[in-house]
Design an enzyme around this catalytic site. Structure first.
Site, short mmCIF file in Angstrom:
data_model
loop_
_atom_site.label_atom_id
_atom_site.label_comp_id
_atom_site.label_asym_id
_atom_site.label_seq_id
_atom_site.Cartn_x
_atom_site.Cartn_y
_atom_site.Cartn_z
N ASP A 1 4.24 -4.75 1.32
CA ASP A 1 3.56 -6.03 1.86
C ASP A 1 4.59 -7.20 1.93
OD1 ASP A 1 3.58 -6.81 -0.82
OD2 ASP A 1 2.18 -8.25 -0.63
N GLU A 2 5.87 -6.94 1.90
CA GLU A 2 6.93 -8.10 1.59
C GLU A 2 8.09 -7.56 2.41
OE1 GLU A 2 8.46 -10.15 -2.12
OE2 GLU A 2 6.66 -9.08 -2.49
N ASP B 1 5.29 -12.52 3.37
CA ASP B 1 4.47 -11.89 2.38
C ASP B 1 2.89 -11.98 2.78
OD1 ASP B 1 3.95 -10.90 -0.30
OD2 ASP B 1 4.04 -12.59 -1.35
MG LIG Z 1 2.12 -10.16 -1.45
#
Ligand SMILES: [Mg+2]
Length: 358
Positions: free
Chosen positions: A111-112, A16
């Site tokens: 983003d993960e 993350d």
């Molecule tokens: Mg994040």
């Protein structure tokens, strides 16, 4: 304890990025590095924030907060409109780093992502060291920090990635799962929201051990299917595999505009900017795919989305231009807040044939 099927042996990493959009902006604009920064819509347009940096969080600013309210909490907050194309590109670069370790990647957002590194050979198979290396490579090559969770199953990896955030990681080894879930606060389990938590609290359920004690049948009686899955999680059971996204059926690029535009010439400028980006993204896909159609998409300032397509087997800027005009004519004179180009793809017939023969 559990009547569920035994879990396969897995090593999962949940990566993350730390306040991703804001971190990209701080990386690219040195003047933003030491000030509270948020990405989002303008306050006079009833905008909402999508991300903010840690300096902004100190003031109580949070994602999904209306910009106007955030500015009341933190008058020095610098709100920037965000550059989705850059975030997508950066996300693709992050995925390139993931791919050095595994092809089993399931993105949850830009983003993960979950990575299944069960069969990865690096570091004698140590997922802990792989997570460290991935985070180091992201930092060295992209100038961004990431946090990671390492666990034998997805939901624990996801919870773990939050425990040493930012720029840290947390590992739950297989022999630590039982004690981890016993003490786990239920609100940390993905899918348990505020309303559910109120119900759980009313029943005196706060951590995994409480759910274990109440038992499977009672959880199902009280909460149905969700009760079963919560009982499973509270017992350290999550059989979900990492699911790799299927073949793309289309490739697209789009731009949300900081101000509405009205004129064809302005829209054409956006198309001209997007076109090379589309070409670049398309190129690697054409190894085993061919173009089946071209399309233009427009979002009007009332958020109505329209798209016009044309069957064609090649990129052609003139066709995009014609489609753009057609799309604009659907609501003449209306402000436009997003313009996008896309290309429909299909597997090349010769490759299709090979697949059938396997
Ligand atoms: Mg994040």
């Amino acid at each position: 304890m559990t009547e569920s099927i035994p879990l396969p042996f897995r090593k999962i990493i949940h990566v993350d990025m730390d306040c991703f959009y804001a971190a990209v902006e701080m990386r690219d604009n040195p003047e933003l590095r030491n000030v509270p920064v948020a990405i989002g819509g303008q306050s006079d347009r009833r905008g909402v924030l999508s991300t903010c940096n840690y300096q902004a969080r100190k003031y109580g600013v949070r994602s999904a907060m209306p910009t106007a309210h955030a500015l009341k909490l933190c008058p020095s907050l610098v709100v920037v409109p965000g550059r989705m194309a850059v975030y997508k590109e950066t996300s693709a670069q992050i995925h390139q780093i993931f791919r050095r370790y595994t092809e089993l990647i399931e993105p949850l957002s830009l983003d993960e992502a979950y990575l299944d590194v069960t069969d990865a050979h690096q570091f004698q198979g140590s997922a802990t060291l792989m997570a460290q290396a991935i985070r180091r490579e992201i930092h060295e090559e992209l100038g961004l920090t990431a946090s990671a969770g390492v666990a034998p199953m997805k939901f624990i990896a996801k919870i773990a990635s939050d425990l040493n955030k930012p720029n840290g990681q947390f590992v739950v080894r297989p022999d630590e799962v039982a004690s981890f879930v016993e003490r786990l606060a239920l609100h940390k389990i993905p899918g348990v929201g505020k309303v559910t938590m109120q119900k759980l609290n009313a029943l005196g359920l706060r951590c995994g051990a409480d759910v274990q004690q109440l038992g499977r049948e009672r959880m199902v009686e009280l909460f149905g299917k969700f009760g079963l899955s919560l009982w499973e999680r509270a017992n350290g059971y999550d059989p979900r595999p990492v699911v790799v996204q299927r073949d793309p059926k289309s490739v697209g690029v789009e731009r949300t505009l900081s101000q509405d535009i009205f004129q064809l010439t302005e829209c054409r400028q956006v198309v001209t900017q997007l076109y090379p980006e589309l070409e670049r993204r398309l190129a690697p896909k054409l190894a085993d795919k061919e173009i089946s159609k071209l399309g233009v998409k427009i979002k009007f300032n009332d958020f109505r989305l329209t798209s016009v397509e044309h069957h064609h087997s090649q990129l052609d800027e003139a066709i995009f231009d014609r489609l753009l005009q057609q799309a604009m004519q659907r609501q003449p004179g209306k402000g436009i807040r997003l313009v996008g180009l896309y290309v429909g793809l299909r597997t090349r017939p010769e490759i299709q044939q090979l697949l059938l023969e396997v």
